[in-house]
Design a protein around this motif. Structure first.
Motif: not given
Length: 95
Positions: A28-39
């Motif tokens: 919810r916070l990252a707006h991406a699937v868990p396991g990704t590393l967002l910059p």
């Protein structure tokens, strides 16, 4: 001496406890699937913090919000675009 890792982040936020959130909250916070590393952070509730040693790197690699794609960016461009809070969190002193 600069505290390292978890202790540095706990000190930064004057927190008594630091831990990982559950997968649903992370997504919810990252707006991406868990396991990704967002910059980048796309949610105001998620503050982006970067160590000065990270933004000093000539090339950084990140998942592109997917597990099968990556992107490369210079540390200087990353700092300029992402506008992270720059704080010493690695525990490494470059002095």
């Amino acid at each position: 001496m600069v505290p390292a890792g978890r202790d540095a982040i706990r000190t930064l936020y004057a927190a008594r406890y630091l831990g990982f959130c559950d997968a649903a909250t992370a997504e919810r916070l990252a707006h991406a699937v868990p396991g990704t590393l967002l910059p980048f952070s796309f949610d105001p509730a998620l503050e982006l913090v970067a160590d000065p040693d990270v933004v000093a790197q000539p090339c950084l690699y990140f998942n592109a919000a997917r597990l099968d794609s990556s992107l490369a960016i210079s540390g200087a461009d990353y700092a300029r675009l992402a506008l992270p809070r720059i704080e010493r969190i690695s525990g490494r002193n470059s002095d």
